[in-house]
Design a protein around this motif. Structure first.
Motif, PDB file in Angstrom:
ATOM      1  N   GLY A  45      11.080  17.472 -13.691  1.00 57.84           N
ATOM      2  CA  GLY A  45       9.894  17.917 -12.967  1.00 57.84           C
ATOM      3  C   GLY A  45      10.241  18.644 -11.683  1.00 57.84           C
ATOM      4  O   GLY A  45      11.383  19.041 -11.451  1.00 57.84           O
ATOM      5  N   THR A  46       9.250  18.772 -10.824  1.00 56.71           N
ATOM      6  CA  THR A  46       9.404  19.498  -9.569  1.00 56.71           C
ATOM      7  C   THR A  46       8.888  18.654  -8.405  1.00 56.71           C
ATOM      8  O   THR A  46       8.196  17.653  -8.602  1.00 56.71           O
ATOM      9  N   ALA A  47       9.199  19.094  -7.207  1.00 55.14           N
ATOM     10  CA  ALA A  47       8.755  18.387  -6.007  1.00 55.14           C
ATOM     11  C   ALA A  47       7.256  18.628  -5.776  1.00 55.14           C
ATOM     12  O   ALA A  47       6.737  19.682  -6.139  1.00 55.14           O
ATOM     13  N   PRO A  48       6.565  17.666  -5.181  1.00 52.55           N
ATOM     14  CA  PRO A  48       5.157  17.910  -4.826  1.00 52.55           C
ATOM     15  C   PRO A  48       5.052  18.964  -3.728  1.00 52.55           C
ATOM     16  O   PRO A  48       6.023  19.225  -3.007  1.00 52.55           O
ATOM     17  N   GLY A  49       3.879  19.544  -3.599  1.00 57.48           N
ATOM     18  CA  GLY A  49       3.658  20.554  -2.575  1.00 57.48           C
ATOM     19  C   GLY A  49       3.498  19.940  -1.209  1.00 57.48           C
ATOM     20  O   GLY A  49       3.758  18.743  -1.005  1.00 57.48           O
ATOM     21  N   PRO A  50       3.056  20.731  -0.246  1.00 55.23           N
ATOM     22  CA  PRO A  50       2.882  20.232   1.126  1.00 55.23           C
ATOM     23  C   PRO A  50       1.875  19.086   1.191  1.00 55.23           C
ATOM     24  O   PRO A  50       0.968  18.993   0.375  1.00 55.23           O
ATOM     25  N   VAL A  51       2.052  18.240   2.182  1.00 55.08           N
ATOM     26  CA  VAL A  51       1.089  17.165   2.424  1.00 55.08           C
ATOM     27  C   VAL A  51      -0.260  17.776   2.824  1.00 55.08           C
ATOM     28  O   VAL A  51      -0.304  18.691   3.641  1.00 55.08           O
ATOM     29  N   PRO A  52      -1.345  17.310   2.242  1.00 54.68           N
ATOM     30  CA  PRO A  52      -2.655  17.832   2.639  1.00 54.68           C
ATOM     31  C   PRO A  52      -2.868  17.719   4.147  1.00 54.68           C
ATOM     32  O   PRO A  52      -2.418  16.772   4.792  1.00 54.68           O
ATOM     33  N   ALA A  53      -3.553  18.688   4.715  1.00 54.14           N
ATOM     34  CA  ALA A  53      -3.706  18.780   6.166  1.00 54.14           C
ATOM     35  C   ALA A  53      -4.223  17.488   6.789  1.00 54.14           C
ATOM     36  O   ALA A  53      -3.732  17.041   7.827  1.00 54.14           O
ATOM     37  N   GLY A  54      -5.179  16.850   6.174  1.00 53.18           N
ATOM     38  CA  GLY A  54      -5.768  15.649   6.743  1.00 53.18           C
ATOM     39  C   GLY A  54      -4.900  14.402   6.616  1.00 53.18           C
ATOM     40  O   GLY A  54      -5.281  13.350   7.148  1.00 53.18           O
ATOM     41  N   GLU A  55      -3.759  14.511   5.941  1.00 56.65           N
ATOM     42  CA  GLU A  55      -2.913  13.346   5.727  1.00 56.65           C
ATOM     43  C   GLU A  55      -1.524  13.475   6.362  1.00 56.65           C
ATOM     44  O   GLU A  55      -0.686  12.615   6.210  1.00 56.65           O
ATOM     45  N   ALA A  74       0.828  -1.206   0.000  1.00 60.45           N
ATOM     46  CA  ALA A  74       0.000   0.000   0.000  1.00 60.45           C
ATOM     47  C   ALA A  74       0.865   1.259   0.000  1.00 60.45           C
ATOM     48  O   ALA A  74       0.514   2.274  -0.608  1.00 60.45           O
ATOM     49  N   HIS A  75       2.006   1.186   0.677  1.00 63.35           N
ATOM     50  CA  HIS A  75       2.897   2.347   0.761  1.00 63.35           C
ATOM     51  C   HIS A  75       3.341   2.797  -0.628  1.00 63.35           C
ATOM     52  O   HIS A  75       3.427   3.988  -0.920  1.00 63.35           O
ATOM     53  N   ARG A  76       3.584   1.830  -1.506  1.00 60.69           N
ATOM     54  CA  ARG A  76       3.967   2.181  -2.881  1.00 60.69           C
ATOM     55  C   ARG A  76       2.923   3.091  -3.528  1.00 60.69           C
ATOM     56  O   ARG A  76       3.246   4.093  -4.164  1.00 60.69           O
ATOM     57  N   ALA A  77       1.668   2.697  -3.387  1.00 60.24           N
ATOM     58  CA  ALA A  77       0.590   3.437  -4.035  1.00 60.24           C
ATOM     59  C   ALA A  77       0.466   4.850  -3.461  1.00 60.24           C
ATOM     60  O   ALA A  77       0.212   5.811  -4.194  1.00 60.24           O
ATOM     61  N   VAL A  78       0.656   4.982  -2.150  1.00 60.87           N
ATOM     62  CA  VAL A  78       0.564   6.299  -1.516  1.00 60.87           C
ATOM     63  C   VAL A  78       1.691   7.203  -2.009  1.00 60.87           C
ATOM     64  O   VAL A  78       1.493   8.402  -2.243  1.00 60.87           O
ATOM     65  N   ILE A  79       2.886   6.624  -2.160  1.00 60.41           N
ATOM     66  CA  ILE A  79       4.021   7.411  -2.651  1.00 60.41           C
ATOM     67  C   ILE A  79       3.732   7.944  -4.059  1.00 60.41           C
ATOM     68  O   ILE A  79       3.929   9.131  -4.339  1.00 60.41           O
ATOM     69  N   VAL A  80       3.273   7.070  -4.950  1.00 60.37           N
ATOM     70  CA  VAL A  80       3.002   7.501  -6.326  1.00 60.37           C
ATOM     71  C   VAL A  80       1.892   8.551  -6.347  1.00 60.37           C
ATOM     72  O   VAL A  80       2.002   9.564  -7.058  1.00 60.37           O
ATOM     73  N   GLN A 114      14.118  11.623   2.920  1.00 69.31           N
ATOM     74  CA  GLN A 114      14.105  13.078   3.036  1.00 69.31           C
ATOM     75  C   GLN A 114      13.574  13.769   1.783  1.00 69.31           C
ATOM     76  O   GLN A 114      13.513  15.002   1.714  1.00 69.31           O
ATOM     77  N   THR A 115      13.144  12.982   0.802  1.00 68.22           N
ATOM     78  CA  THR A 115      12.537  13.505  -0.417  1.00 68.22           C
ATOM     79  C   THR A 115      11.022  13.524  -0.242  1.00 68.22           C
ATOM     80  O   THR A 115      10.443  12.541   0.215  1.00 68.22           O
ATOM     81  N   PRO A 116      10.350  14.642  -0.573  1.00 70.62           N
ATOM     82  CA  PRO A 116       8.884  14.674  -0.442  1.00 70.62           C
ATOM     83  C   PRO A 116       8.227  13.482  -1.129  1.00 70.62           C
ATOM     84  O   PRO A 116       8.579  13.133  -2.256  1.00 70.62           O
ATOM     85  N   GLY A 117       7.288  12.854  -0.423  1.00 72.45           N
ATOM     86  CA  GLY A 117       6.594  11.693  -0.949  1.00 72.45           C
ATOM     87  C   GLY A 117       7.003  10.395  -0.283  1.00 72.45           C
ATOM     88  O   GLY A 117       6.260   9.412  -0.311  1.00 72.45           O
ATOM     89  N   PHE A 118       8.168  10.370   0.331  1.00 70.66           N
ATOM     90  CA  PHE A 118       8.684   9.139   0.920  1.00 70.66           C
ATOM     91  C   PHE A 118       8.592   9.166   2.455  1.00 70.66           C
ATOM     92  O   PHE A 118       7.764   8.467   3.040  1.00 70.66           O
ATOM     93  N   GLY A 119       9.412   9.969   3.096  1.00 69.25           N
ATOM     94  CA  GLY A 119       9.340  10.041   4.555  1.00 69.25           C
ATOM     95  C   GLY A 119       8.019  10.571   5.068  1.00 69.25           C
ATOM     96  O   GLY A 119       7.524  10.130   6.111  1.00 69.25           O
ATOM     97  N   ASP A 120       7.419  11.486   4.324  1.00 68.27           N
ATOM     98  CA  ASP A 120       6.161  12.072   4.789  1.00 68.27           C
ATOM     99  C   ASP A 120       4.957  11.165   4.561  1.00 68.27           C
ATOM    100  O   ASP A 120       3.824  11.525   4.904  1.00 68.27           O
ATOM    101  N   THR A 121       5.187   9.973   4.009  1.00 63.34           N
ATOM    102  CA  THR A 121       4.125   8.963   3.902  1.00 63.34           C
ATOM    103  C   THR A 121       4.454   7.734   4.753  1.00 63.34           C
ATOM    104  O   THR A 121       3.763   6.712   4.658  1.00 63.34           O
TER     105      THR A 121
END
Length: 335
Positions: A323-333, A48-54, A267-274
């Motif tokens: 490309g560019t980095a994703p923005g901030p994690v949505p508040a609810g996540e 499931a973690h894979r899908a959240v990262i993508v 430390q890359t957005p999308g990985f540690g923050d998930t």
């Protein structure tokens, strides 16, 4: 197999029971439409973690809503099931969008006669409440490619045409020798099967250490699907696979290149923050009662090491390519 039952044969993963695909053009009958589908996950599950990262890297948070099940499973009709709870943001123990308590309800809505296993990640049709797919292998590829028209500006190309054969080959090797082999070691029914599985794990880790010594990512200078499929196993390795699954020849932190690579990704957005270490430890140590009958949950290791300097930027490259980095994690996540 119930997690309370000791293994009697080598772990074998059943193929996905539902494999409908959601595509940009709807060529298989389902079209990628914002708000139509809900991704059901568990923070402990590496698949499931894979899908959240993508989903995060592609910026699909507004297009595909997220439902998080409890790290502990509930026994229903003698089997463990993924359920929603107050602790994971589901008032009254029901998902606020799907209105269900157990994920199996979406499976049964799709096929009332279904008697197989229930797994995450699962993509569910919000309008009908029917499960669409539990094919974790295909899901990330489609989220990265078929959902691209709904992705954020600057989203990376995770499965580039020119690298697909190499990505597919490497991902299969990583799956067989590492992603799934840690489970084969942890649930080995005897010494022979354990020795074979743990040998595969560390043979693959040794090969990856060599591969990553001179390159920043698995296939060069930017992230691809291969890195996304490797990371969830690496981030769980010292926390649960090393001790709980007896994959203890070496720790991830004892591999200089792999450990630095894993920290770079974390430390890359999308990985540690998930990544939710609390859910990971709680689920593995508590739910797998056959290999941890006391259900005592380990306290470590100290996760602050994941935020230490890795110096991988000296190898060049950029995580998101052009490309560019994703923005901030949505508040609810936010974790």
């Amino acid at each position: 197999m119930s997690s309370d039952s000791p293994p009697t044969e080598e772990l074998r993963r059943a193929p996905a029971a539902f494999t409908d695909r959601v595509t940009a053009d709807g060529r298989f009958g389902r079209e990628a439409v914002a708000g139509r589908y809900r991704l059901v996950i568990n923070r402990a599950c590496p698949w499931a973690h894979r899908a959240v990262i993508v989903r995060r890297l592609m910026g699909l948070e507004d297009a595909i809503s997220l439902a998080v099940t409890d790290p502990l499973q509930e026994v229903i009709a003698g089997e463990d099931h993924w359920v929603f709870s107050e602790g994971t943001g589901s008032p009254g123990g029901k998902d606020p969008v799907l209105g269900i308590h157990a994920l199996r309800e979406a499976y049964l809505a799709r096929d009332p006669r279904y008697t197989g296993g229930v797994s995450v990640p699962a993509l569910v049709d919000v309008e009908t409440g029917h499960l669409v797919t539990n094919d974790f292998d295909r899901l990330t590829l489609d989220l990265g490619a078929e959902w691209a028209p709904l992705a954020r500006p600057g989203a990376p190309e995770l499965y580039p045409e020119a690298l697909r054969d190499e990505i597919d080959t490497l991902c299969e090797e990583i799956y067989q020798d590492l992603n799934n082999a840690v489970y084969r070691a942890g649930f080995a029914p005897d010494q022979k099967h354990y020795d074979a599985a743990v040998g595969a794990v560390f043979g693959r880790l040794d090969a990856l250490e060599e591969r990553l010594t001179g390159r920043r990512y698995l296939l060069g200078d930017a992230l691809t699907e291969a890195d996304i499929r490797l990371f969830p196993t690496l981030v769980r390795f010292d926390a649960v696979y090393h001790g709980h699954f007896k994959c203890n020849i070496r720790k991830l932190s004892e591999y200089p290149a792999l450990w630095a690579y894993a920290r770079d990704l974390f430390q890359t957005p999308g990985f540690g923050d998930t990544t939710h270490f609390g859910h990971i430890r709680t689920h593995y140590y508590y739910v797998h009662a056959a290999i941890n009958p006391t259900r005592v949950i380990a306290a470590g290791p100290d996760t602050r090491g994941w935020l230490t300097a890795h110096h991988r930027e000296s190898l060049g490259g950029a995580p998101f390519g052009a490309g560019t980095a994703p923005g901030p994690v949505p508040a609810g996540e936010r974790l």
